[in-house]
Motif scaffolding. Structure first.
Motif, PDB file in Angstrom:
ATOM      1  N   GLY A 217     -11.100   8.791  -3.483  1.00  0.00           N
ATOM      2  CA  GLY A 217     -11.168  10.133  -4.030  1.00  0.00           C
ATOM      3  C   GLY A 217     -11.142  11.176  -2.934  1.00  0.00           C
ATOM      4  O   GLY A 217     -10.459  11.032  -1.919  1.00  0.00           O
ATOM      5  N   GLY A 218     -11.910  12.264  -3.105  1.00  0.00           N
ATOM      6  CA  GLY A 218     -11.996  13.286  -2.075  1.00  0.00           C
ATOM      7  C   GLY A 218     -10.655  13.927  -1.768  1.00  0.00           C
ATOM      8  O   GLY A 218      -9.794  14.098  -2.641  1.00  0.00           O
ATOM      9  N   ASP A 219     -10.447  14.272  -0.503  1.00  0.00           N
ATOM     10  CA  ASP A 219      -9.258  15.010  -0.090  1.00  0.00           C
ATOM     11  C   ASP A 219      -7.986  14.175  -0.087  1.00  0.00           C
ATOM     12  O   ASP A 219      -6.888  14.726   0.027  1.00  0.00           O
ATOM     13  CB  ASP A 219      -9.473  15.594   1.317  1.00  0.00           C
ATOM     14  N   LEU A 220      -8.116  12.859  -0.191  1.00  0.00           N
ATOM     15  CA  LEU A 220      -6.918  12.019  -0.160  1.00  0.00           C
ATOM     16  C   LEU A 220      -6.197  11.983  -1.500  1.00  0.00           C
ATOM     17  O   LEU A 220      -5.005  11.669  -1.567  1.00  0.00           O
ATOM     18  CB  LEU A 220      -7.293  10.586   0.230  1.00  0.00           C
ATOM     19  N   ALA A 221      -6.898  12.286  -2.581  1.00  0.00           N
ATOM     20  CA  ALA A 221      -6.342  12.039  -3.908  1.00  0.00           C
ATOM     21  C   ALA A 221      -5.097  12.872  -4.191  1.00  0.00           C
ATOM     22  O   ALA A 221      -4.078  12.333  -4.649  1.00  0.00           O
ATOM     23  CB  ALA A 221      -7.415  12.305  -4.966  1.00  0.00           C
ATOM     24  N   GLU A 222      -5.152  14.164  -3.934  1.00  0.00           N
ATOM     25  CA  GLU A 222      -4.007  15.003  -4.296  1.00  0.00           C
ATOM     26  C   GLU A 222      -2.747  14.683  -3.494  1.00  0.00           C
ATOM     27  O   GLU A 222      -1.671  14.521  -4.092  1.00  0.00           O
ATOM     28  CB  GLU A 222      -4.353  16.486  -4.193  1.00  0.00           C
ATOM     29  N   PRO A 223      -2.815  14.570  -2.158  1.00  0.00           N
ATOM     30  CA  PRO A 223      -1.580  14.202  -1.441  1.00  0.00           C
ATOM     31  C   PRO A 223      -1.060  12.826  -1.848  1.00  0.00           C
ATOM     32  O   PRO A 223       0.158  12.610  -1.876  1.00  0.00           O
ATOM     33  CB  PRO A 223      -1.978  14.241   0.030  1.00  0.00           C
ATOM     34  N   ALA A 224      -1.949  11.901  -2.160  1.00  0.00           N
ATOM     35  CA  ALA A 224      -1.483  10.590  -2.612  1.00  0.00           C
ATOM     36  C   ALA A 224      -0.770  10.712  -3.946  1.00  0.00           C
ATOM     37  O   ALA A 224       0.316  10.143  -4.148  1.00  0.00           O
ATOM     38  CB  ALA A 224      -2.665   9.632  -2.712  1.00  0.00           C
ATOM     39  N   LEU A 225      -1.371  11.442  -4.887  1.00  0.00           N
ATOM     40  CA  LEU A 225      -0.741  11.604  -6.198  1.00  0.00           C
ATOM     41  C   LEU A 225       0.597  12.329  -6.087  1.00  0.00           C
ATOM     42  O   LEU A 225       1.553  11.994  -6.794  1.00  0.00           O
ATOM     43  CB  LEU A 225      -1.679  12.357  -7.141  1.00  0.00           C
ATOM     44  N   ARG A 226       0.691  13.312  -5.193  1.00  0.00           N
ATOM     45  CA  ARG A 226       1.966  14.016  -5.004  1.00  0.00           C
ATOM     46  C   ARG A 226       3.050  13.075  -4.469  1.00  0.00           C
ATOM     47  O   ARG A 226       4.242  13.354  -4.597  1.00  0.00           O
ATOM     48  CB  ARG A 226       1.780  15.192  -4.043  1.00  0.00           C
ATOM     49  N   SER A 227       2.646  11.951  -3.880  1.00  0.00           N
ATOM     50  CA  SER A 227       3.601  11.013  -3.289  1.00  0.00           C
ATOM     51  C   SER A 227       4.052   9.933  -4.259  1.00  0.00           C
ATOM     52  O   SER A 227       4.956   9.154  -3.943  1.00  0.00           O
ATOM     53  CB  SER A 227       2.960  10.331  -2.072  1.00  0.00           C
ATOM     54  N   ILE A 228       3.433   9.829  -5.428  1.00  0.00           N
ATOM     55  CA  ILE A 228       3.680   8.702  -6.326  1.00  0.00           C
ATOM     56  C   ILE A 228       5.116   8.690  -6.825  1.00  0.00           C
ATOM     57  O   ILE A 228       5.760   9.738  -6.969  1.00  0.00           O
ATOM     58  CB  ILE A 228       2.682   8.731  -7.506  1.00  0.00           C
ATOM     59  N   GLY A 229       5.628   7.494  -7.069  1.00  0.00           N
ATOM     60  CA  GLY A 229       6.986   7.351  -7.556  1.00  0.00           C
ATOM     61  C   GLY A 229       7.105   7.631  -9.052  1.00  0.00           C
ATOM     62  O   GLY A 229       6.099   7.734  -9.776  1.00  0.00           O
ATOM     63  N   TRP A 230       8.335   7.731  -9.515  1.00  0.00           N
ATOM     64  CA  TRP A 230       8.591   7.980 -10.940  1.00  0.00           C
ATOM     65  C   TRP A 230       8.013   6.825 -11.778  1.00  0.00           C
ATOM     66  O   TRP A 230       8.222   5.653 -11.467  1.00  0.00           O
ATOM     67  CB  TRP A 230      10.088   8.109 -11.206  1.00  0.00           C
ATOM     68  N   GLY A 231       7.280   7.195 -12.825  1.00  0.00           N
ATOM     69  CA  GLY A 231       6.671   6.178 -13.677  1.00  0.00           C
ATOM     70  C   GLY A 231       5.509   5.451 -13.033  1.00  0.00           C
ATOM     71  O   GLY A 231       5.103   4.386 -13.498  1.00  0.00           O
ATOM     72  N   GLY A 232       4.965   6.025 -11.954  1.00  0.00           N
ATOM     73  CA  GLY A 232       3.889   5.358 -11.222  1.00  0.00           C
ATOM     74  C   GLY A 232       2.563   5.372 -11.964  1.00  0.00           C
ATOM     75  O   GLY A 232       2.361   6.103 -12.930  1.00  0.00           O
ATOM     76  N   ARG A 233       1.647   4.527 -11.471  1.00  0.00           N
ATOM     77  CA  ARG A 233       0.308   4.428 -12.070  1.00  0.00           C
ATOM     78  C   ARG A 233      -0.715   4.683 -10.974  1.00  0.00           C
ATOM     79  O   ARG A 233      -0.759   3.963  -9.979  1.00  0.00           O
ATOM     80  CB  ARG A 233       0.075   3.047 -12.696  1.00  0.00           C
ATOM     81  N   TYR A 234      -1.523   5.721 -11.185  1.00  0.00           N
ATOM     82  CA  TYR A 234      -2.558   6.096 -10.221  1.00  0.00           C
ATOM     83  C   TYR A 234      -3.894   5.583 -10.724  1.00  0.00           C
ATOM     84  O   TYR A 234      -4.391   6.036 -11.753  1.00  0.00           O
ATOM     85  CB  TYR A 234      -2.600   7.619 -10.058  1.00  0.00           C
ATOM     86  N   LEU A 235      -4.475   4.628 -10.009  1.00  0.00           N
ATOM     87  CA  LEU A 235      -5.700   3.963 -10.440  1.00  0.00           C
ATOM     88  C   LEU A 235      -6.922   4.685  -9.868  1.00  0.00           C
ATOM     89  O   LEU A 235      -7.123   4.728  -8.653  1.00  0.00           O
ATOM     90  CB  LEU A 235      -5.692   2.505  -9.977  1.00  0.00           C
ATOM     91  N   VAL A 236      -7.724   5.249 -10.754  1.00  0.00           N
ATOM     92  CA  VAL A 236      -8.950   5.936 -10.363  1.00  0.00           C
ATOM     93  C   VAL A 236     -10.063   4.893 -10.356  1.00  0.00           C
ATOM     94  O   VAL A 236     -10.579   4.502 -11.408  1.00  0.00           O
ATOM     95  CB  VAL A 236      -9.277   7.081 -11.333  1.00  0.00           C
ATOM     96  N   VAL A 237     -10.440   4.435  -9.149  1.00  0.00           N
ATOM     97  CA  VAL A 237     -11.379   3.324  -9.004  1.00  0.00           C
ATOM     98  C   VAL A 237     -12.775   3.804  -8.627  1.00  0.00           C
ATOM     99  O   VAL A 237     -13.784   3.238  -9.063  1.00  0.00           O
ATOM    100  CB  VAL A 237     -10.856   2.316  -7.958  1.00  0.00           C
ATOM    101  N   GLY A 238     -12.869   4.848  -7.792  1.00  0.00           N
ATOM    102  CA  GLY A 238     -14.177   5.329  -7.361  1.00  0.00           C
ATOM    103  C   GLY A 238     -14.038   6.487  -6.402  1.00  0.00           C
ATOM    104  O   GLY A 238     -12.923   6.979  -6.141  1.00  0.00           O
ATOM    105  N   PHE A 239     -15.181   6.917  -5.858  1.00  0.00           N
ATOM    106  CA  PHE A 239     -15.212   8.132  -5.054  1.00  0.00           C
ATOM    107  C   PHE A 239     -16.054   7.924  -3.795  1.00  0.00           C
ATOM    108  O   PHE A 239     -16.979   8.684  -3.502  1.00  0.00           O
ATOM    109  CB  PHE A 239     -15.759   9.298  -5.893  1.00  0.00           C
TER     110      PHE A 239
END
Length: 324
Positions: A217-239
């Motif tokens: 989580g934290g500051d890494l989440a947004e840049p990681a999500l902006r990098s996801i591929g088409w149809g990707g799945r972002y797994l929210v596991v913890g913080f």
């Protein structure tokens, strides 16, 4: 018996080892003579009163353990005294003996030692549920693992490889990234240096990862999500990074992507048979060497607060265990 006791929600250093009565199994229960207990981030949060579950005080923390069954209660037919086993109970594991519902106990093959088995249910169970059940990770897809050198992160790296994915491991130091490479990561990213998005773009030829496993989580989440591929799945596991991110919801819209919550404990409670199948598959991988869990340090019961502190400060690689 000796057990670690939490008498008030406080810092881990407030925990004390005390002498308490031996538990007695009721119907459908067993007693596990604890040889090793896994140390997990939720244990520390629970001790501090910051977890979604707050046990009544006083209580013994520790969610998972492995050892030898020393007693069985009425109606337990699939487990026997003297059998090696692991259990996930949520609390109670930082003690010499653990009272466990028989439904939460799984027999262990001889090829899996207790210190390894003690770290399987939560970290590996979470990662297995996340990648198989929630993400549907397929062979040939690209998996990005954030916090990849920690307990659940390294488990995700190994399980991703076992499932046939191309794994990109992201961590905060070269030492941690080397550990990830030793456990199967195809590519690595040091997110304490440079631009995470640009590095991921280069590693995926601009396509982005298909699945992102995020226990940080934290500051890494947004840049990681902006990098996801088409149809990707972002797994929210913890913080583990400390902050719960607030993500712009236009990002999954633009990528046709999914934000997927992962709550293994509730999954295991609601669908114990599916969880048992996942854990049996994991045990098979460990037994045949497909997966090589790392136990990086072992602490005696009295030093459990040190183990929890190391976890909170993100100084742990792989799994650490307590050996009562």
């Amino acid at each position: 018996m000796r057990a670690l006791i939490c008498t008030a929600f406080d810092q881990p250093e407030a925990l004390t080892v005390q002498s308490v009565p031996d538990p007695t199994p009721g119907p459908g229960e067993v007693i596990l003579q604890v040889e090793a207990a896994g140390v997990n981030y939720p244990d520390a949060l629970m001790v501090m009163g910051q977890y979604q579950v707050k046990p009544p005080l006083p209580f013994t923390p520790g969610a998972e353990a492995a050892g030898v069954i020393s007693a069985v209660g009425e109606g337990v037919t699939h487990l026997r005294v003297g059998q090696r086993a692991a259990a996930f109970t949520g609390t109670g594991a930082f003690a010499e003996r653990l009272l466990a519902p028989a439904t939460s106990v799984m027999p262990l093959p001889d090829a899996v030692p207790s210190d390894v088995a003690a770290g399987l249910p939560l970290a590996f169970g979470t990662s297995m549920h996340a990648l198989v059940d929630r993400a549907g990770l397929r062979a040939g897809e690209t998996l990005l693992v954030l916090g990849a050198a920690g307990g659940v992160g390294l488990a995700a790296v190994m399980i991703g490889k076992a499932l046939g994915a191309r794994v990109i491991a992201a961590a905060s130091s070269e030492e941690k990234l080397q550990l990830c490479r030793e456990h199967g990561a195809d590519e690595t990213v040091n997110y304490s240096e440079g631009d995470l998005r640009e590095r991921l773009k280069a590693l995926t030829n601009g396509r982005g990862p298909d699945v992102i496993y995020d226990p940080v989580g934290g500051d890494l989440a947004e840049p990681a999500l902006r990098s996801i591929g088409w149809g990707g799945r972002y797994l929210v596991v913890g913080f583990a990074g400390g902050g719960i991110p607030k993500l712009p919801l236009n990002l999954p819209l633009l990528k046709g992507a999914s934000l997927v919550g992962v709550f293994w404990g509730e999954f295991a409670r609601r669908d114990p048979r599916a969880n048992a199948r996942n854990l049996a598959r994991l045990l098979g991988w460990v037994a045949d060497g497909t997966i090589r869990p790392l136990v990086s340090e072992r602490y005696p019961l009295e030093r459990t607060p040190e183990a929890l502190r190391a976890l909170l400060e993100r100084r742990v690689t792989g799994k650490v265990v307590v050996t009562p």
